[in-house]
Design a protein around this motif. Structure first.
Motif, PDB file in Angstrom:
ATOM      1  N   ILE A 264      -9.700  13.148   6.665  1.00 16.51           N
ATOM      2  CA  ILE A 264      -8.426  12.917   7.330  1.00 16.51           C
ATOM      3  C   ILE A 264      -7.295  13.002   6.316  1.00 16.51           C
ATOM      4  CG2 ILE A 264      -7.047  11.048   8.345  1.00 16.51           C
ATOM      5  CD1 ILE A 264      -9.497  10.359  10.060  1.00 16.51           C
ATOM      6  N   ASN A 296      -2.507   5.675   6.887  1.00 19.66           N
ATOM      7  CA  ASN A 296      -2.482   6.624   8.001  1.00 19.66           C
ATOM      8  C   ASN A 296      -2.330   5.943   9.364  1.00 19.66           C
ATOM      9  OD1 ASN A 296      -2.550   9.228   6.957  1.00 19.66           O
ATOM     10  ND2 ASN A 296      -4.755   9.185   6.657  1.00 19.66           N
ATOM     11  N   SER A 301      -3.181   9.815  11.797  1.00 20.92           N
ATOM     12  CA  SER A 301      -4.632   9.968  11.629  1.00 20.92           C
ATOM     13  C   SER A 301      -5.250  10.748  12.786  1.00 20.92           C
ATOM     14  CB  SER A 301      -5.299   8.593  11.499  1.00 20.92           C
ATOM     15  OG  SER A 301      -5.094   7.813  12.656  1.00 20.92           O
ATOM     16  N   LYS A 305      -7.307  14.098  12.136  1.00 21.73           N
ATOM     17  CA  LYS A 305      -8.707  14.200  12.569  1.00 21.73           C
ATOM     18  C   LYS A 305      -8.926  15.467  13.384  1.00 21.73           C
ATOM     19  CE  LYS A 305     -12.259  11.351  14.816  1.00 21.73           C
ATOM     20  NZ  LYS A 305     -12.495  10.037  15.488  1.00 21.73           N
ATOM     21  N   ARG A 308      -8.942  18.374  10.860  1.00 23.83           N
ATOM     22  CA  ARG A 308     -10.167  18.417  10.048  1.00 23.83           C
ATOM     23  C   ARG A 308     -11.345  18.933  10.857  1.00 23.83           C
ATOM     24  NH1 ARG A 308     -11.169  20.110   6.217  1.00 23.83           N
ATOM     25  NH2 ARG A 308      -9.695  18.831   5.062  1.00 23.83           N
TER      26      ARG A 308
END
Length: 417
Positions: A264, A296, A301, A305, A308
């Motif tokens: 993240i 985050n 976040s 996420k 990612r």
């Protein structure tokens, strides 16, 4: 039915009714698109059927209007359908707006490309990515307001450096060199960079200069010195890159939880959104500065996420061969004996959908601490992820969505006819 389908994308965590609505509306729209074709006249076919298929491919909540305006108008107002005078005027205004903004974006690209070329790092690091026009698409998607031209150019610079530094960690540096590089950035000491390889030293100097220039501009516009927060964001990113480098060089795969917690940060989303927060200059309070520089906050976040996981899905499409490329999917397969990459991909897709629900929670919360402009920008970043990583190119057996390079050509180089 299209409105029900669109609304279903606002599902939040802990509810299921909108999931059922999406499943139902998707099924009905697919049936309509497939089986009603013969019942439509030529004029209707260009609009009704076309809009149904378009909606399935480009739900508003997951799409970027700037990237789809030509195709949308071509479907909704194309063909032989007669339009009212008011509609014709609006279409003409849309064309004019697109072409005026395109001219501005071309000037922004020239500024960024000139800056990138003058850095000289791309010529020295020949195996690193050298795609400033592609990287510019991030700030173009994130900050759509025509008044934010200077801000888009500013944001493109740290984004470009994130790509370059990622390649330094992946391709160029030894573990010992990367450790010293990370330490120099953590201490934010230019003199300590003299002990680094020349390309690392030049990269750190460029990073230092870009950060100071953005800091000066933010202070001049908004009266706040962001440099300590920007330094902290860069140090956090470098440390996350270093963790991944150690995993890769030792051949060790972490747990899925460890991988995702670090991933993240290494996605670069927090660094980009921290820069954006100060560049926009809205909601600049001590509390918000502490929140955005902390561990985050959820609005960041969640986007990180999504990026990612999409990035790892894209990597398995193109690179996966040995099961040891260090993606979340490899960690998942290792952690769940008997599972396959296919099963891991399905699990990741479910995770992405759940993370979108979390992002919706943040967007809809009346207590969100950040201003609307920032939350919208974060949401736009999430929308851009799938397009940037080419994960939505195949829509169905007969229809392909435009690839990123097609969008670049359409937005930057082809005028609206």
């Amino acid at each position: 039915m299209m409105e029900l389908y669109e609304a279903s994308y606002w599902a939040t965590k802990g509810e299921s009714i909108l999931d059922e609505a999406r499943e139902f509306s998707t099924h009905m729209l697919e049936l309509y698109s497939t089986h009603q074709h013969a019942q439509l006249g030529p004029a209707d076919e260009a609009t009704t059927l076309g809009l149904a298929s378009y909606t399935l491919r480009h739900p508003i909540h997951r799409s970027l209007p700037k990237f789809n305006v030509k195709s949308y108008l071509g479907i909704s107002h194309g063909g032989s359908t007669k339009h009212s005078d008011e509609e014709d005027i609006l279409i003409d205004l849309a064309r004019l707006d697109f072409n005026v903004n395109q001219s501005m974006h071309q000037q922004e690209v020239v500024q960024i490309s000139t800056w990138w070329k003058e850095l000289g790092l791309a010529e020295e690091l020949t195996h690193a990515r050298n795609e400033p026009v592609k990287w510019y698409m991030w700030p173009l998607a994130i900050s759509t307001d025509p008044k934010l031209s200077e801000e888009r150019v500013e944001l493109a610079k740290p984004i470009s450096l994130v790509y370059l530094i990622d390649d330094i960690f992946d391709v160029y540096g030894s573990l010992d060199e990367l450790t010293h590089f990370t330490d120099a950035v953590d201490r934010w000491d230019v003199t300590s960079a003299n002990q680094l390889p020349d390309y690392m030293r030049k990269c750190f100097i460029a990073l230092h200069e870009v950060t100071n220039q953005i800091g000066y501009n933010v202070y001049k516009r908004h009266g706040w010195n962001p440099i300590p927060s920007l330094q902290q964001a860069w140090a956090r990113l470098f440390k996350a890159f270093l963790v991944e480098a150690k995993w890769f060089k030792t051949g060790e795969l972490p747990s899925t939880e460890e991988y995702l917690k670090n991933g993240i940060v290494s996605s670069g989303v927090q660094l980009v959104l921290v820069h954006l927060f100060f560049i926009l200059g809205r909601g600049l309070t001590q509390r918000n500065v502490e929140l955005i520089g902390g561990e985050n906050p959820p609005v960041i976040s969640s986007v990180a996420k999504i990026l990612r996981l999409w990035d790892d899905l894209s990597a398995t499409d193109e690179e996966h061969s040995t099961g040891n490329d260090g993606s979340y999917l490899d960690c998942y397969v290792k952690e769940n004996p008997g599972s396959s990459i296919h099963g891991a991909r399905e699990h990741v897709m479910e995770m992405i959908e759940e993370t979108w629900k979390q992002l919706n929670n943040e967007s809809l919360s009346p207590t969100t601490p950040f201003p609307l402009a920032f939350n919208r920008a974060a949401h736009n970043l999430a929308k851009m992820v799938a397009l940037m990583y080419g994960c939505n190119e195949v829509v169905d057996q007969n229809q392909s969505a435009p690839r990123l390079k097609d969008h670049i050509r359409s937005i930057l180089f082809e005028s609206f006819p």
